[in-house]
Design a protein around this motif. Structure first.
Motif, PDB file in Angstrom:
ATOM      1  N   VAL A 157       1.110  -1.116   0.154  1.00  0.00           N
ATOM      2  CA  VAL A 157       0.211   0.085   0.176  1.00  0.00           C
ATOM      3  C   VAL A 157       0.899   1.352  -0.135  1.00  0.00           C
ATOM      4  N   ASN A 158       0.497   2.227  -0.923  1.00  0.00           N
ATOM      5  CA  ASN A 158       1.561   3.214  -1.048  1.00  0.00           C
ATOM      6  C   ASN A 158       0.646   4.618  -0.272  1.00  0.00           C
ATOM      7  N   ILE A 159       1.005   4.762   0.959  1.00  0.00           N
ATOM      8  CA  ILE A 159       0.091   5.515   1.920  1.00  0.00           C
ATOM      9  C   ILE A 159      -0.186   7.131   1.136  1.00  0.00           C
ATOM     10  N   ASN A 160       0.807   7.538   0.706  1.00  0.00           N
ATOM     11  CA  ASN A 160       0.619   8.892  -0.136  1.00  0.00           C
ATOM     12  C   ASN A 160      -0.677   8.946  -0.942  1.00  0.00           C
ATOM     13  N   GLU A 161      -0.668   7.941  -1.650  1.00  0.00           N
ATOM     14  CA  GLU A 161      -1.628   7.652  -2.820  1.00  0.00           C
ATOM     15  C   GLU A 161      -3.021   7.362  -1.935  1.00  0.00           C
ATOM     16  N   THR A 162      -2.982   6.506  -0.799  1.00  0.00           N
ATOM     17  CA  THR A 162      -4.242   6.237  -0.052  1.00  0.00           C
ATOM     18  C   THR A 162      -4.671   7.558   0.747  1.00  0.00           C
ATOM     19  N   VAL A 163      -3.890   8.267   1.205  1.00  0.00           N
ATOM     20  CA  VAL A 163      -4.322   9.579   1.622  1.00  0.00           C
ATOM     21  C   VAL A 163      -4.756  10.532   0.781  1.00  0.00           C
ATOM     22  N   ALA A 164      -4.238  10.738  -0.340  1.00  0.00           N
ATOM     23  CA  ALA A 164      -4.793  11.434  -1.466  1.00  0.00           C
ATOM     24  C   ALA A 164      -6.322  11.120  -1.691  1.00  0.00           C
ATOM     25  N   MET A 165      -6.433   9.853  -2.009  1.00  0.00           N
ATOM     26  CA  MET A 165      -7.585   9.171  -2.369  1.00  0.00           C
ATOM     27  C   MET A 165      -8.878   9.541  -1.420  1.00  0.00           C
ATOM     28  N   ALA A 166      -8.281   9.323  -0.089  1.00  0.00           N
ATOM     29  CA  ALA A 166      -9.367   9.588   1.095  1.00  0.00           C
ATOM     30  C   ALA A 166      -9.863  11.119   1.043  1.00  0.00           C
ATOM     31  N   VAL A 167      -8.702  11.996   0.774  1.00  0.00           N
ATOM     32  CA  VAL A 167      -9.138  13.247   0.752  1.00  0.00           C
ATOM     33  C   VAL A 167     -10.162  13.817  -0.370  1.00  0.00           C
ATOM     34  N   ARG A 168      -9.723  13.140  -1.471  1.00  0.00           N
ATOM     35  CA  ARG A 168     -10.532  13.570  -2.681  1.00  0.00           C
ATOM     36  C   ARG A 168     -11.964  13.180  -2.258  1.00  0.00           C
ATOM     37  N   LEU A 169     -12.159  11.950  -1.835  1.00  0.00           N
ATOM     38  CA  LEU A 169     -13.458  11.310  -1.612  1.00  0.00           C
ATOM     39  C   LEU A 169     -14.389  12.081  -0.498  1.00  0.00           C
ATOM     40  N   VAL A 170     -13.774  12.921   0.353  1.00  0.00           N
ATOM     41  CA  VAL A 170     -14.475  13.746   1.272  1.00  0.00           C
ATOM     42  C   VAL A 170     -14.248  15.247   1.042  1.00  0.00           C
TER      43      VAL A 170
ATOM     44  N   LEU B 149      -2.698  19.849   2.957  1.00  0.00           N
ATOM     45  CA  LEU B 149      -2.325  18.478   2.536  1.00  0.00           C
ATOM     46  C   LEU B 149      -0.796  18.521   2.262  1.00  0.00           C
ATOM     47  N   GLN B 150      -0.077  17.935   3.283  1.00  0.00           N
ATOM     48  CA  GLN B 150       1.270  17.636   2.823  1.00  0.00           C
ATOM     49  C   GLN B 150       1.729  16.176   3.017  1.00  0.00           C
ATOM     50  N   LEU B 151       2.143  15.716   1.837  1.00  0.00           N
ATOM     51  CA  LEU B 151       2.653  14.376   1.721  1.00  0.00           C
ATOM     52  C   LEU B 151       4.024  14.306   1.668  1.00  0.00           C
ATOM     53  N   ALA B 152       4.734  13.415   2.214  1.00  0.00           N
ATOM     54  CA  ALA B 152       6.268  13.194   2.155  1.00  0.00           C
ATOM     55  C   ALA B 152       6.544  13.063   0.715  1.00  0.00           C
ATOM     56  N   GLU B 153       7.993  13.540   0.501  1.00  0.00           N
ATOM     57  CA  GLU B 153       8.507  13.317  -0.675  1.00  0.00           C
ATOM     58  C   GLU B 153       8.955  11.949  -1.192  1.00  0.00           C
ATOM     59  N   GLN B 154       9.256  11.121  -0.246  1.00  0.00           N
ATOM     60  CA  GLN B 154       9.436   9.722  -0.554  1.00  0.00           C
ATOM     61  C   GLN B 154       8.216   8.728  -0.527  1.00  0.00           C
ATOM     62  N   PRO B 155       8.307   7.722  -1.414  1.00  0.00           N
ATOM     63  CA  PRO B 155       7.234   6.797  -1.409  1.00  0.00           C
ATOM     64  C   PRO B 155       7.280   5.957   0.194  1.00  0.00           C
ATOM     65  N   LEU B 156       6.064   6.064   0.943  1.00  0.00           N
ATOM     66  CA  LEU B 156       5.644   5.535   1.983  1.00  0.00           C
ATOM     67  C   LEU B 156       5.016   4.196   2.029  1.00  0.00           C
TER      68      LEU B 156
ATOM     69  N   ILE C 206      -7.811   0.811   5.297  1.00  0.00           N
ATOM     70  CA  ILE C 206      -6.831   2.173   5.669  1.00  0.00           C
ATOM     71  C   ILE C 206      -7.542   3.369   4.939  1.00  0.00           C
ATOM     72  N   GLU C 207      -7.804   3.468   3.933  1.00  0.00           N
ATOM     73  CA  GLU C 207      -8.653   4.353   3.334  1.00  0.00           C
ATOM     74  C   GLU C 207     -10.105   4.817   4.323  1.00  0.00           C
ATOM     75  N   GLN C 208     -10.701   3.632   4.882  1.00  0.00           N
ATOM     76  CA  GLN C 208     -11.915   3.623   5.427  1.00  0.00           C
ATOM     77  C   GLN C 208     -11.514   4.386   6.849  1.00  0.00           C
ATOM     78  N   VAL C 209     -10.150   4.101   7.399  1.00  0.00           N
ATOM     79  CA  VAL C 209     -10.153   4.633   8.569  1.00  0.00           C
ATOM     80  C   VAL C 209      -9.937   6.427   8.372  1.00  0.00           C
ATOM     81  N   LEU C 210      -9.087   6.437   7.403  1.00  0.00           N
ATOM     82  CA  LEU C 210      -8.808   7.888   7.201  1.00  0.00           C
ATOM     83  C   LEU C 210      -9.898   8.676   6.770  1.00  0.00           C
ATOM     84  N   ILE C 211     -10.845   8.167   6.201  1.00  0.00           N
ATOM     85  CA  ILE C 211     -12.171   9.082   5.718  1.00  0.00           C
ATOM     86  C   ILE C 211     -12.992   9.218   6.962  1.00  0.00           C
TER      87      ILE C 211
END
Length: 567
Positions: A413-426, A439-446, A455-460
């Protein structure tokens, strides 16, 4: 065994032959698939419409995209008014209409797929306007219809003495009628009810017997039958795999366009209505009592298992609420199925009751005057529908709680992509609640090992909680910050969600992840969101951390083990 092998082979052969009919060779000699142009009505919810973001949405839209996916072709979906869509099909501008009603006259120029839905048409009138009991009484009346629609054609063919007022959309028809213009509107029942509620048109209502249900399907010109074959085969695949039913449930729920016709029950329909009201009222009361019993049993379990480890307690409680959710779901489904029938039964009984009152004088039912019951019962039915929806939401929360353990937590799971998707949904909730969002995403892949959807469900859930906290604090400046980072010391990926909302009392912080504990009970909270979220994060080997000050804000940190490539 032979049959099991032959069925997939036959389906593959049908798919290959249909797609081949649309292929042509490109400059390099390789086949290209033609893009199919599809037109739809932008104002026909819940079947097809433009949502608040201007994007196509609805049952027909999802069905079309699903067919294109399983059949392997590209589409261009154009949302326009119905008259333009219909004339565009006839002129060859568009290849397909995705929601066209069948008629013998149209069948002379158009080929139709099997129907994917049935739509009833109703006669709408102002509550203080003229009243009729059947469309046969429309002669010399001004009737608003959607231009070039099946009802427009119906009136032209069957009621030539009607004064027809064509308009572009269902919204235009209902708005004109509500504003006191013309006598009636003859429009699709479910789309009209949706639009009336959305526009707040409380002075119009459906009257009389509805016109027989219209079959909606895909339509093409006669010379485009190879395209229609694609949609017919795709629709068959979606039906056989259950995917069409899932799309239907998403948009239309328990409403069934083939519901039983109760008109022949006549005067007995009213008594059936009273019986159903009593039964449904008992079910609502029973559900409330059952919910209290769930809370009581959960507290008892917690006290009895105080010596057990947290994992055992959550597992036992999960078994309990899973069973309770199942038991609640059965009567709730009955409510959702019967309420539309109950509403139609009441509407069918009204002419008979009017006649009884005219003959016998003042009529009293259930201790109330008939006229009062006639005006108030629709509101009672609406309240029952809202209560049923609330019960369904509680059941969904219980189901999520029972299955909080992810089925598969082995994907990367790429956390940066998952966080960005959760933000778009809400995004809409964030814009409504926050004036300073970051929204500040880390420069390196996490990367973490887990289940991206969970994980997206939790973030939402956490972001929506932050939005609620902002709106509950009059002193808030609307600050909401979401960020990701790598904690090198602990080798964890951290997701921070920080707000300057109402905050959480110190005594409540330690109870936030307890099942059924909530500070928003009056707003409909079930106390399961954070409990489910905590269980999901624990199943991923992570932690959920809270820091908060009342009236100053809250910071939530989701910490997950960093995934090392190659391990």
């Amino acid at each position: 065994m032979i049959r099991l092998v032959l069925i997939p082979l036959l389906m593959y052969a049908m798919l290959a032959s249909s797609v081949e009919a649309l292929e042509r060779l490109g400059p390099d000699g390789r086949p290209l698939v033609r893009t199919i142009k599809i037109a739809a009505d932008y104002n026909y919810p819940p079947y097809e419409f433009l949502d608040e973001n201007g994007e196509p949405a609805g049952y027909n839209v999802d069905l079309t995209y699903a067919i294109a996916e399983v059949m392997g072709f590209d589409i261009k979906l154009v949302m326009t008014d119905w008259e333009s869509a219909y004339s565009g099909l006839l002129s060859g501008k568009y290849d397909v209409l995705q929601g066209i009603a069948y008629s013998d006259e149209r069948a002379q120029r158009i080929r139709f797929s099997a129907p994917h839905s049935i739509v009833n048409q109703s006669l709408f009138a102002r509550k203080d306007g003229p009243k009729i009991s059947d469309v046969s009484e429309l002669d010399q009346h001004e009737v608003i219809v959607q231009n070039a629609s099946i009802m427009h054609e119906y009136l032209l063919q069957n009621h030539p003495n009607t004064i027809i007022i064509p308009v572009a959309t269902h919204s235009d028809a209902l708005r004109l009628l509500a504003a006191g213009k013309h006598d009636f509107a003859l429009t699709a029942n479910l789309p009209s009810l949706y639009l009336s509620k959305e526009m707040g048109l409380s002075n119009i209502e459906p009257i009389g017997r509805p016109v027989a249900g219209q079959r909606l399907g895909y339509g093409t010109l006669i010379n485009n039958e190879e395209i229609l074959t694609l949609f017919s085969e795709g629709l068959a695949i979606l039906k056989n795999t259950g995917r069409q039913q899932a799309i239907y449930d998403k948009w239309l729920g328990a409403l069934d366009n083939n519901k039983l016709q109760l008109r022949e029950l006549g005067q007995y329909a009213f008594y059936t209505t009273l019986v159903l009201l009593v039964v449904l009222g008992g079910i609502v009361i029973w559900n409330n009592m059952l919910r209290k019993e769930v809370e009581k049993r959960s507290r008892l379990l917690k006290e009895q298992q105080a010596q057990l480890i947290q994992a055992d307690k959550m597992a036992s409680l999960g078994v309990l609420v899973s069973g309770v959710a199942h038991e609640i779901n059965n009567p709730t489904g009955l409510l959702m199925l019967n309420l539309p029938i109950l509403r139609e039964a009441w509407l069918d009984a009204l002419p008979y009751l009017d006649e009884v009152e005219q003959q016998q004088g003042e009529l009293r039912l259930a201790g109330l005057s008939y006229q009062r019951l006639k005006s108030e019962l629709p509101y009672l039915l609406d309240e029952m529908q809202q209560s049923t929806d609330k019960i369904r939401n509680i059941v969904n929360d219980l189901k999520d709680f029972a299955r909080a353990q992810p089925d598969d937590i082995s994907e990367q799971v790429n956390i940066n992509e998952t966080v960005a998707m959760a933000v778009r949904l809400v995004d809409k909730s964030i814009r409504n609640a926050s004036q300073q969002f970051s929204l500040q995403l880390a420069e390196q892949p996490l990367l973490v090992k887990g289940n991206s959807q969970r994980i997206e469900q939790v973030l939402i859930n956490l972001i929506l909680n932050a939005c609620d906290a902002l709106q509950a604090n009059p002193q808030s400046q609307g600050k909401l910050y979401v960020s990701t980072r790598l904690n090198s010391d602990t080798q964890e990926v951290a997701i921070d969600i920080e707000d300057d909302g109402v905050g959480i009392a110190k005594a409540d912080l330690v109870r936030l992840t307890e099942p059924f504990f909530t500070t928003k009970r009056e707003q409909g909270g079930t106390g399961l969101g954070l409990s489910v979220s905590a269980s999901i994060i624990q199943a991923h080997g992570g932690r959920l951390l809270f820091t908060s000050e009342p009236r100053l804000g809250t910071k939530v940190t989701v910490a997950l083990p960093l995934m090392h490539i190659g391990n």
